[in-house]
Design a protein around this motif. Sequence first.
Motif, PDB file in Angstrom:
ATOM      1  N   UNK A 177     -17.847 -70.054 -58.275  1.00  0.00           N
ATOM      2  CA  UNK A 177     -19.027 -69.273 -58.672  1.00  0.00           C
ATOM      3  C   UNK A 177     -20.282 -69.670 -57.917  1.00  0.00           C
ATOM      4  N   UNK A 178     -20.735 -70.900 -58.026  1.00  0.00           N
ATOM      5  CA  UNK A 178     -22.005 -71.290 -57.430  1.00  0.00           C
ATOM      6  C   UNK A 178     -21.857 -71.967 -56.075  1.00  0.00           C
ATOM      7  N   UNK A 179     -20.676 -72.443 -55.742  1.00  0.00           N
ATOM      8  CA  UNK A 179     -20.499 -73.207 -54.511  1.00  0.00           C
ATOM      9  C   UNK A 179     -19.888 -72.335 -53.420  1.00  0.00           C
ATOM     10  N   UNK A 180     -20.483 -71.152 -53.229  1.00  0.00           N
ATOM     11  CA  UNK A 180     -20.140 -70.302 -52.100  1.00  0.00           C
ATOM     12  C   UNK A 180     -20.696 -70.939 -50.828  1.00  0.00           C
ATOM     13  N   UNK A 181     -20.385 -70.347 -49.685  1.00  0.00           N
ATOM     14  CA  UNK A 181     -20.973 -70.831 -48.442  1.00  0.00           C
ATOM     15  C   UNK A 181     -22.484 -70.803 -48.507  1.00  0.00           C
ATOM     16  N   UNK A 182     -23.035 -69.700 -49.051  1.00  0.00           N
ATOM     17  CA  UNK A 182     -24.492 -69.583 -49.187  1.00  0.00           C
ATOM     18  C   UNK A 182     -25.019 -70.647 -50.147  1.00  0.00           C
ATOM     19  N   UNK A 183     -24.374 -70.789 -51.311  1.00  0.00           N
ATOM     20  CA  UNK A 183     -24.829 -71.753 -52.296  1.00  0.00           C
ATOM     21  C   UNK A 183     -24.795 -73.175 -51.772  1.00  0.00           C
ATOM     22  N   UNK A 184     -23.724 -73.534 -51.074  1.00  0.00           N
ATOM     23  CA  UNK A 184     -23.617 -74.883 -50.513  1.00  0.00           C
ATOM     24  C   UNK A 184     -24.703 -75.138 -49.472  1.00  0.00           C
ATOM     25  N   UNK A 185     -25.012 -74.116 -48.683  1.00  0.00           N
ATOM     26  CA  UNK A 185     -26.070 -74.276 -47.685  1.00  0.00           C
ATOM     27  C   UNK A 185     -27.435 -74.444 -48.348  1.00  0.00           C
ATOM     28  N   UNK A 186     -27.675 -73.716 -49.446  1.00  0.00           N
ATOM     29  CA  UNK A 186     -28.941 -73.867 -50.161  1.00  0.00           C
ATOM     30  C   UNK A 186     -29.073 -75.268 -50.754  1.00  0.00           C
ATOM     31  N   UNK A 187     -27.958 -75.828 -51.240  1.00  0.00           N
ATOM     32  CA  UNK A 187     -27.975 -77.193 -51.779  1.00  0.00           C
ATOM     33  C   UNK A 187     -28.198 -78.196 -50.659  1.00  0.00           C
ATOM     34  N   UNK A 188     -27.459 -78.029 -49.565  1.00  0.00           N
ATOM     35  CA  UNK A 188     -27.569 -78.966 -48.443  1.00  0.00           C
ATOM     36  C   UNK A 188     -28.978 -78.979 -47.866  1.00  0.00           C
ATOM     37  N   UNK A 230     -27.400 -83.403 -60.440  1.00  0.00           N
ATOM     38  CA  UNK A 230     -28.020 -82.311 -61.190  1.00  0.00           C
ATOM     39  C   UNK A 230     -28.733 -81.439 -60.164  1.00  0.00           C
ATOM     40  N   UNK A 231     -28.363 -80.176 -60.110  1.00  0.00           N
ATOM     41  CA  UNK A 231     -28.889 -79.253 -59.098  1.00  0.00           C
ATOM     42  C   UNK A 231     -29.663 -78.143 -59.798  1.00  0.00           C
ATOM     43  N   UNK A 232     -30.868 -77.912 -59.339  1.00  0.00           N
ATOM     44  CA  UNK A 232     -31.705 -76.850 -59.882  1.00  0.00           C
ATOM     45  C   UNK A 232     -31.481 -75.571 -59.083  1.00  0.00           C
ATOM     46  N   UNK A 233     -31.089 -74.497 -59.766  1.00  0.00           N
ATOM     47  CA  UNK A 233     -30.858 -73.222 -59.094  1.00  0.00           C
ATOM     48  C   UNK A 233     -31.703 -72.141 -59.759  1.00  0.00           C
ATOM     49  N   UNK A 255     -31.733 -78.248 -49.430  1.00  0.00           N
ATOM     50  CA  UNK A 255     -32.744 -78.610 -50.407  1.00  0.00           C
ATOM     51  C   UNK A 255     -33.467 -77.433 -51.026  1.00  0.00           C
ATOM     52  N   UNK A 256     -33.084 -76.204 -50.677  1.00  0.00           N
ATOM     53  CA  UNK A 256     -33.722 -75.027 -51.283  1.00  0.00           C
ATOM     54  C   UNK A 256     -33.268 -74.851 -52.732  1.00  0.00           C
ATOM     55  N   UNK A 257     -32.078 -75.339 -53.034  1.00  0.00           N
ATOM     56  CA  UNK A 257     -31.651 -75.535 -54.419  1.00  0.00           C
ATOM     57  C   UNK A 257     -31.520 -77.053 -54.570  1.00  0.00           C
ATOM     58  N   UNK A 258     -32.592 -77.708 -54.991  1.00  0.00           N
ATOM     59  CA  UNK A 258     -32.683 -79.162 -54.857  1.00  0.00           C
ATOM     60  C   UNK A 258     -31.840 -79.941 -55.866  1.00  0.00           C
ATOM     61  N   UNK A 259     -31.411 -81.105 -55.424  1.00  0.00           N
ATOM     62  CA  UNK A 259     -30.764 -82.069 -56.309  1.00  0.00           C
ATOM     63  C   UNK A 259     -31.866 -82.845 -57.040  1.00  0.00           C
ATOM     64  N   UNK A 276     -35.982 -67.092 -49.605  1.00  0.00           N
ATOM     65  CA  UNK A 276     -36.213 -67.864 -50.827  1.00  0.00           C
ATOM     66  C   UNK A 276     -36.490 -66.907 -51.980  1.00  0.00           C
ATOM     67  N   UNK A 277     -37.762 -66.740 -52.318  1.00  0.00           N
ATOM     68  CA  UNK A 277     -38.138 -65.895 -53.441  1.00  0.00           C
ATOM     69  C   UNK A 277     -38.354 -64.448 -53.048  1.00  0.00           C
ATOM     70  N   UNK A 278     -38.908 -63.686 -53.983  1.00  0.00           N
ATOM     71  CA  UNK A 278     -39.091 -62.250 -53.800  1.00  0.00           C
ATOM     72  C   UNK A 278     -39.941 -61.920 -52.584  1.00  0.00           C
ATOM     73  N   UNK A 279     -40.987 -62.702 -52.333  1.00  0.00           N
ATOM     74  CA  UNK A 279     -41.877 -62.410 -51.203  1.00  0.00           C
ATOM     75  C   UNK A 279     -41.107 -62.372 -49.895  1.00  0.00           C
ATOM     76  N   UNK A 280     -40.299 -63.404 -49.629  1.00  0.00           N
ATOM     77  CA  UNK A 280     -39.552 -63.437 -48.367  1.00  0.00           C
ATOM     78  C   UNK A 280     -38.424 -62.413 -48.368  1.00  0.00           C
ATOM     79  N   UNK A 281     -37.803 -62.166 -49.529  1.00  0.00           N
ATOM     80  CA  UNK A 281     -36.736 -61.163 -49.609  1.00  0.00           C
ATOM     81  C   UNK A 281     -37.283 -59.781 -49.264  1.00  0.00           C
ATOM     82  N   UNK A 282     -38.414 -59.424 -49.842  1.00  0.00           N
ATOM     83  CA  UNK A 282     -38.996 -58.111 -49.570  1.00  0.00           C
ATOM     84  C   UNK A 282     -39.462 -57.997 -48.124  1.00  0.00           C
ATOM     85  N   UNK A 283     -40.077 -59.037 -47.600  1.00  0.00           N
ATOM     86  CA  UNK A 283     -40.566 -58.988 -46.219  1.00  0.00           C
ATOM     87  C   UNK A 283     -39.413 -58.829 -45.241  1.00  0.00           C
TER      88      UNK A 283
END
Length: 256
Positions: free
Chosen positions: A104-115, A33-36, A117-121, A202-209
């Motif tokens: 859809x969700x298991x793009x290179x970016x998505x897989x890296x986020x899962x690996x 179960x992965x939280x995105x 832990x930024x999109x945690x299991x 990660x979130x909006x703060x880092x995206x905007x910065x």
Amino acid sequence: MRVKRMNKKSIQEGIENIVRESVERINDNLKAIISVGSINNEDFVEGLSDIDLLYVLGHINSGLLKVIHDLRNDGSEYTGYKVDIKPFTLTEFSAAVKGVGSFEFFTGWGLEMIRSGKQPCLYRSSDFPLDYQIDEERFKQDALERAHYYITKLRKVISSDEPLLIRGEKKVVSGDELLKVAGSSVKNVLRFCLAYQGVQTDGTTSILAQSQKCLGDIQEIAVFLASRDQKHFDREMMLKAYDLTEKIYQTVIQNA
């Protein structure tokens, strides 16, 4: 279904209840179960955001889809928010790791986020691997494709007065829903333009910065995203943010 809103601590407790019930009802067929999405960072907006979970399963059949339907409803009761559960098979996940497709969700970016832990299991069985590596070129290519997906979504919601299919529901996108979809799309175009340049956020703060640093002045976008957090919809503000987002996207594509 009407649900009672809860605070972040109660939401996390509710998610733990979803995971516990899922393990009990699906048993060994449940691999992960992965939280995105925004629940993982500061972007979760009370009364506006949803809870998004990916279920990786050994196999899927009609009986299991009925169980997942029930789990969605139970999850909303547990957390006070709409819970979206998207089912995938372990075969699809493994194929994505090999580069066969993204599903859809298991793009290179998505897989890296899962690996990473930024999109945690929230749950992981022993036969769900996280020891894979993602090729840099695939990561960049997938990032451009996701940026295109979100700019297309943004164009659609801004320009259409007709009902659109959003999260499986056909609806006229306006008011809070338009603010939610447009804000998320703007943020994700920036996220994936940055990812193409090798910058992870990660979130909006880092995206905007990072956007301010790497993509130029994004003040009009920052103002619009702040209005989303405050649940204040201003169409003119949204259009200015869209115009700047479109310009940034086209520049990144031109220089790719």
